[in-house]
Motif scaffolding. Structure first.
Motif, PDB file in Angstrom:
ATOM      1  N   VAL A 127      -0.428  14.621  -2.189  1.00 42.66           N
ATOM      2  CA  VAL A 127      -1.854  14.500  -1.872  1.00 42.66           C
ATOM      3  C   VAL A 127      -2.273  13.041  -1.993  1.00 42.66           C
ATOM      4  O   VAL A 127      -1.909  12.360  -2.952  1.00 42.66           O
ATOM      5  N   GLU A 128      -3.056  12.589  -1.016  1.00 42.41           N
ATOM      6  CA  GLU A 128      -3.620  11.239  -1.055  1.00 42.41           C
ATOM      7  C   GLU A 128      -5.063  11.298  -0.577  1.00 42.41           C
ATOM      8  O   GLU A 128      -5.351  11.893   0.470  1.00 42.41           O
ATOM      9  N   ASN A 129      -5.964  10.735  -1.371  1.00 45.27           N
ATOM     10  CA  ASN A 129      -7.396  10.778  -1.048  1.00 45.27           C
ATOM     11  C   ASN A 129      -7.877  12.201  -0.811  1.00 45.27           C
ATOM     12  O   ASN A 129      -8.689  12.472   0.082  1.00 45.27           O
ATOM     13  N   GLY A 130      -7.336  13.128  -1.616  1.00 46.22           N
ATOM     14  CA  GLY A 130      -7.783  14.507  -1.560  1.00 46.22           C
ATOM     15  C   GLY A 130      -7.154  15.333  -0.461  1.00 46.22           C
ATOM     16  O   GLY A 130      -7.452  16.529  -0.346  1.00 46.22           O
ATOM     17  N   LYS A 131      -6.275  14.748   0.379  1.00 45.81           N
ATOM     18  CA  LYS A 131      -5.688  15.475   1.504  1.00 45.81           C
ATOM     19  C   LYS A 131      -4.176  15.589   1.342  1.00 45.81           C
ATOM     20  O   LYS A 131      -3.512  14.675   0.865  1.00 45.81           O
ATOM     21  N   VAL A 132      -3.646  16.730   1.784  1.00 46.11           N
ATOM     22  CA  VAL A 132      -2.204  16.934   1.768  1.00 46.11           C
ATOM     23  C   VAL A 132      -1.592  16.124   2.898  1.00 46.11           C
ATOM     24  O   VAL A 132      -1.966  16.271   4.064  1.00 46.11           O
ATOM     25  N   ILE A 133      -0.652  15.240   2.552  1.00 44.74           N
ATOM     26  CA  ILE A 133      -0.029  14.397   3.577  1.00 44.74           C
ATOM     27  C   ILE A 133       1.449  14.733   3.798  1.00 44.74           C
ATOM     28  O   ILE A 133       2.032  14.320   4.786  1.00 44.74           O
ATOM     29  N   GLU A 134       2.044  15.475   2.852  1.00 48.56           N
ATOM     30  CA  GLU A 134       3.447  15.825   3.014  1.00 48.56           C
ATOM     31  C   GLU A 134       3.775  17.009   2.103  1.00 48.56           C
ATOM     32  O   GLU A 134       3.150  17.191   1.062  1.00 48.56           O
ATOM     33  N   GLN A 135       4.759  17.806   2.513  1.00 53.50           N
ATOM     34  CA  GLN A 135       5.126  18.977   1.718  1.00 53.50           C
ATOM     35  C   GLN A 135       6.603  19.287   1.914  1.00 53.50           C
ATOM     36  O   GLN A 135       7.159  19.115   2.997  1.00 53.50           O
TER      37      GLN A 135
END
Length: 481
Positions: free
Chosen positions: A31-39
């Motif tokens: 998570v970066e800046n409240g958003k999921v960017i990778e999983q």
């Protein structure tokens, strides 16, 4: 803390400890800046069978893992996805140390800053009954769609972490957790920082207690706070399980290590804490005895199994017994041959003792030699007398005393040096009686044999706490010690 990346992670394993515990499933959500960017999510072949209770809990079985990649095959992906991230997990030390152990098997160092959502939630969402993932999610309405599976638990931990971030929008508490450089970062999940700060740096015994206040582990330390910190950083399965079940730690000050050893032994026998290794079964002690040999010479001997008509002292190691016999020889001019220190020799030739009276060479009569033995026996008798042993107290203006009744531990107490002590009868008001044990016997024996600068107040054998000699001088030594 804008643009900081957090790698929310959950793993499932083959067991509940840290060592010899292998990963069976892993999920990482960045998570970066409240958003999921990778999983990333994957089953992992642990190269060992899954215990039945783990299969029942997670639903993961050997068949499911037979075709799954081994950790070595996905290690690069995990290292890359978590790089430059803060490692976040619910009870983070478990997940982090399991991963660290897996990487270590590949000779790869895995090191990340980390945050525990258990401790973070306790700080930002106080007052909940339980902070286990299932219970906290129920309390604050976070759904868990696939409980005890890596992705389901990881997604729930992500939502919990986002809730915490919303309560700490300026990252005040987050920064505190990230900047910890002390043992506080290794605290058990249910233990408070404030409780650590209250621990003393002095001598005593300490208690790890569970949620109901029952002692899980009892130990002793010269510096309680330092010793407890070292417990937090130990990486064994046993210590990990202890930390997970610890809710509070308290202590009892003793002021000196001798009393701390005695109290630790007493309390372990009283509570039998689950995480204390059972007190070692003491081997049968060595008993010092004496008898007249065929020449009429009074001879000392050590035995462990025989019943002897005369028994003087007990020793719990042969080394202690030998040291004591050497002392008798040196102090009273006794013969090593007739003290059990040498055998199979006509005349003694001990490497340490050169002041033999010469009885082994018929240079003195057996009557003269036996009189020396008699003096040695008188010396031995003092170890069976009653005493108050004086030690440091819990504060500068306090002294501790340990009561030996006929050479056996019988209690302890503390007395302020400002108190008026006119006779030993006054000590009854301060005495805390205790039961003796074979463990206490061993502690006392070692203390008496190894400490040379003892302060002892003799007590009459017939009347407890009646001074045997001049009381004024002895009491003065106690107060001025």
């Amino acid at each position: 803390m804008k643009d900081v990346k957090f790698a929310i992670t959950d793993i499932e394993t083959t067991g509940s400890g840290i060592h010899q515990n292998r990963i069976t499933e892993i999920c990482v959500i960045v998570v970066e800046n409240g958003k999921v960017i990778e999983q990333f999510s994957s089953l992992v072949n642990p190269s060992q069978s899954i215990p039945l209770y783990i299969e029942s809990l997670t639903g993961i079985n050997d068949e499911m893992l037979s075709s799954a990649p081994q950790f070595s095959e996905i290690a690069g992906k995990i290292e890359k996805i978590t790089k430059d991230c803060v490692f976040v997990a619910h009870n983070v030390n478990f997940d982090y140390n399991i991963l660290k152990s897996e990487f270590a098997k590949l000779n790869i160092e895995f090191k990340r800053k980390r945050i525990c959502t258990v401790r973070l939630a306790k700080k930002l969402i106080p007052g909940l009954f339980s902070y286990s993932l299932g219970n906290i999610c129920s309390s604050i309405n976070i759904p868990i769609y696939d409980k005890h599976r890596a992705q389901g638990d990881c997604e729930a931990t992500l939502i919990l972490f986002q809730r915490c971030l919303s309560l700490d929008s300026d990252f005040i508490e987050i920064k505190k957790f990230l900047n910890q450089r002390t043992a506080a970062s290794y605290l058990p999940p249910n233990f408070k920082n404030s409780d650590l700060d209250k621990l003393p740096t002095t001598t005593g015994v300490y208690f790890f207690r569970d949620q109901d206040g029952i002692p899980l582990y009892i130990g002793k330390a010269k510096n309680i706070k330092s010793r407890i910190k070292s417990h937090f950083q130990e990486r064994t399965n046993r210590k990990y399980k202890l930390m997970q079940r610890t809710y509070s730690i308290d202590y009892e000050l003793t002021g000196n290590e001798f009393l701390a050893l005695l109290r630790e032994s007493e309390l372990i026998l009283k509570y039998y804490p689950e995480f204390n290794k059972a007190q070692k079964k003491l081997s049968r002690p060595y008993t010092l005895t004496s008898y007249h040999n065929q020449k009429g010479i009074e001879q000392f001997a050590l035995h462990r199994n025989k019943i002897a008509p005369v028994s003087w002292m007990k020793f719990y190691t042969r080394e202690e017994a030998i040291r004591f016999l050497e002392l008798l020889c040196l102090e009273f001019g006794l013969c090593p041959k007739y003290c059990g220190l040498q055998s199979g020799v006509i005349h003694c030739n001990h490497f340490k003792i050169s002041n033999c009276s010469g009885v082994c060479k018929d240079e003195i009569t057996q009557e003269e030699y036996n009189s020396r033995v008699s003096k040695a026996v008188d010396y031995i008798h003092q170890f069976e007398n009653s005493y108050l042993l004086v030690e440091n107290g819990r504060a500068n203006n306090e002294k501790a005393f340990i009561y030996l009744k006929k050479g056996r531990y019988a209690g302890y107490g503390f007395i302020d040096t400002s108190e008026e002590v006119n006779n030993l009868e006054d000590f009854k008001n301060y005495l805390i009686p205790q039961k003796n044990s074979s463990y206490a016997d061993r502690i006392v024996s070692s203390y008496l044999n190894n400490k040379k600068d003892l302060i002892k107040i003799p007590i009459s054998q017939n009347n407890d706490f009646e001074v045997k000699h001049t009381s004024e001088k002895l009491l003065e030594s106690l107060i001025s010690f």
